[in-house]
Design an enzyme around this catalytic site. Structure first.
Site, PDB file in Angstrom:
ATOM      1  N   LEU A   1       0.867  -1.180   0.000  1.00 15.63           N
ATOM      2  CA  LEU A   1       0.000   0.000   0.000  1.00 15.63           C
ATOM      3  C   LEU A   1       0.903   1.230   0.000  1.00 15.63           C
ATOM      4  O   LEU A   1       1.825   1.321   0.829  1.00 15.63           O
ATOM      5  CB  LEU A   1      -0.872   0.013   1.263  1.00 15.63           C
ATOM      6  CG  LEU A   1      -1.753  -1.227   1.476  1.00 15.63           C
ATOM      7  CD1 LEU A   1      -2.357  -1.219   2.882  1.00 15.63           C
ATOM      8  CD2 LEU A   1      -2.866  -1.269   0.419  1.00 15.63           C
TER       9      LEU A   1
ATOM     10  N   ILE B   1       4.467  -1.377   3.257  1.00 12.23           N
ATOM     11  CA  ILE B   1       4.301   0.039   2.894  1.00 12.23           C
ATOM     12  C   ILE B   1       5.212   0.390   1.722  1.00 12.23           C
ATOM     13  O   ILE B   1       6.415   0.117   1.739  1.00 12.23           O
ATOM     14  CB  ILE B   1       4.575   0.946   4.115  1.00 12.23           C
ATOM     15  CG1 ILE B   1       3.667   0.544   5.286  1.00 12.23           C
ATOM     16  CG2 ILE B   1       4.401   2.423   3.760  1.00 12.23           C
ATOM     17  CD1 ILE B   1       2.164   0.493   4.982  1.00 12.23           C
ATOM     18  N   LYS B   2       4.588   0.996   0.710  1.00 11.89           N
ATOM     19  CA  LYS B   2       5.342   1.360  -0.499  1.00 11.89           C
ATOM     20  C   LYS B   2       5.776   2.812  -0.395  1.00 11.89           C
ATOM     21  O   LYS B   2       4.936   3.711  -0.185  1.00 11.89           O
ATOM     22  CB  LYS B   2       4.411   1.221  -1.709  1.00 11.89           C
ATOM     23  CG  LYS B   2       4.955   0.347  -2.812  1.00 11.89           C
ATOM     24  CD  LYS B   2       3.962   0.314  -3.952  1.00 11.89           C
ATOM     25  CE  LYS B   2       4.423  -0.580  -5.067  1.00 11.89           C
ATOM     26  NZ  LYS B   2       3.541  -0.512  -6.220  1.00 11.89           N
ATOM     27  N   ILE B   3       7.069   3.025  -0.565  1.00  6.16           N
ATOM     28  CA  ILE B   3       7.623   4.382  -0.498  1.00  6.16           C
ATOM     29  C   ILE B   3       8.414   4.639  -1.788  1.00  6.16           C
ATOM     30  O   ILE B   3       9.282   3.829  -2.144  1.00  6.16           O
ATOM     31  CB  ILE B   3       8.610   4.526   0.707  1.00  6.16           C
ATOM     32  CG1 ILE B   3       7.946   4.152   2.044  1.00  6.16           C
ATOM     33  CG2 ILE B   3       9.219   5.920   0.759  1.00  6.16           C
ATOM     34  CD1 ILE B   3       7.017   5.179   2.628  1.00  6.16           C
TER      35      ILE B   3
END
Ligand code: G3P
Length: 287
Positions: A67, A97-99
């Site tokens: 996400l 978590i996508k960064i």
């Protein structure tokens, strides 16, 4: 090699999961937009929190779902990353978590290292990170050093950039050769930051991580066709994240269909009788 589905459309996710071959899912703001816009007429607007929870639950424990944060500054990305993780990991323990590896925009605005610093801060908190929008091996190295668990090289978009540079018109699913293309003179190879293709980008990252024993999984992303999946597998990608249409195309072949036609035509009654009833129990045997 693990296969992820690159989609935020719940019906696609559920269908692909039912085939038993999905090891995870990746989403991004564009895929979420597509899902939000794919609501039928008369259907209520998407309840985003509930929708994402359904995705996480459908994919299930041990199958990571990425996400992405919406912000671009380190402080906000860290805040959003923690919020997303706290809110959604409890569903099935599978939130990642996508960064973005670098949040400087196309006009040169933004701090160069906010992405890397955010990855580092979240990774220190033991939040699994997928570093996205990776276009060079150097970016992948920085993300891995910052603590990312996954890096996502955008193979298809590297190919797009090379084709645009070469002035070639193309459709999104078109195959792009692994060893690249030449310019109009036919002598010079066209490259993007020294890379001849998106698959080469994946290969260089895989090699570098193996050489230095860097524990970070490589997700070949921005996949456009089945042959690209084959090539990413051949160069050792840990994972390919694949759009639903490409996944479907991977199982098809005219030879397989011809074979199905021939086998179906050759079914003799004596063989078909086997499936009608079990002689001993008298019970129907399911087809
Ligand atoms: O996983 C990244 C992907 O969603 C981007 O794909 O086709 O928009 O380049 P594409």
């Amino acid at each position: 090699m693990k296969l992820f589905l690159d989609s935020a459309i719940l019906s696609e996710i559920k269908e692909a999961v039912s085939w038993g071959i999905v090891d995870g899912v990746t989403t991004n703001p564009s895929l979420i937009k597509k899902a939000a816009q794919s609501r039928g007429e008369g259907e209520e607007a998407i309840d985003m929190e509930g929708y994402i929870k359904q995705i996480l639950a459908s994919v299930g424990r041990l199958c990571p779902v990425s996400l992405e944060v919406a912000a671009l500054s380190v402080e906000e990305m860290v805040e959003q990353g923690k919020m997303l993780y706290e809110r959604f990991d409890s569903v099935a323990g599978n939130a990642v978590i996508k960064i973005p590896v670098c949040t400087m925009n196309g006009r040169g605005e933004g701090n160069l290292f906010d992405g890397i610093a955010a990855i580092n801060e979240l990774a220190e908190e033991k939040i699994p990170i997928n570093a996205t929008l990776v276009f060079t091996p150097e970016q992948a190295l920085l993300a891995a050093k910052a603590g990312a668990e996954y890096v996502s090289p955008f193979a298809g978009r590297v190919d797009d950039r090379i084709r645009r540079k070469a002035g070639i018109t193309f459709e999104k699913p078109d195959y792009f050769p692994l060893n690249g293309i030449t310019d109009e003179s036919g002598k010079e190879m066209v490259n993007d930051y020294g890379l001849l293709s998106g698959v080469e980008l994946v290969a260089r990252i895989v090699e570098m991580f193996r050489e230095y024993e860097i524990e970070c999984e490589v997700i070949a992303a921005s996949i456009r066709n089945a042959i690209q999946v084959r090539e990413c597998a051949a160069v050792g990608a840990d994972i390919a994240t694949i759009p639903f249409g490409v996944l479907k195309s991977m199982v098809m072949h005219p030879g397989t269909s011809d074979g199905i036609d021939a086998f179906t035509a050759d079914l003799v009654p004596e063989y078909l009788d086997l499936f009608k009833a079990d002689e001993n129990t008298g019970q129907e045997v399911s087809e």
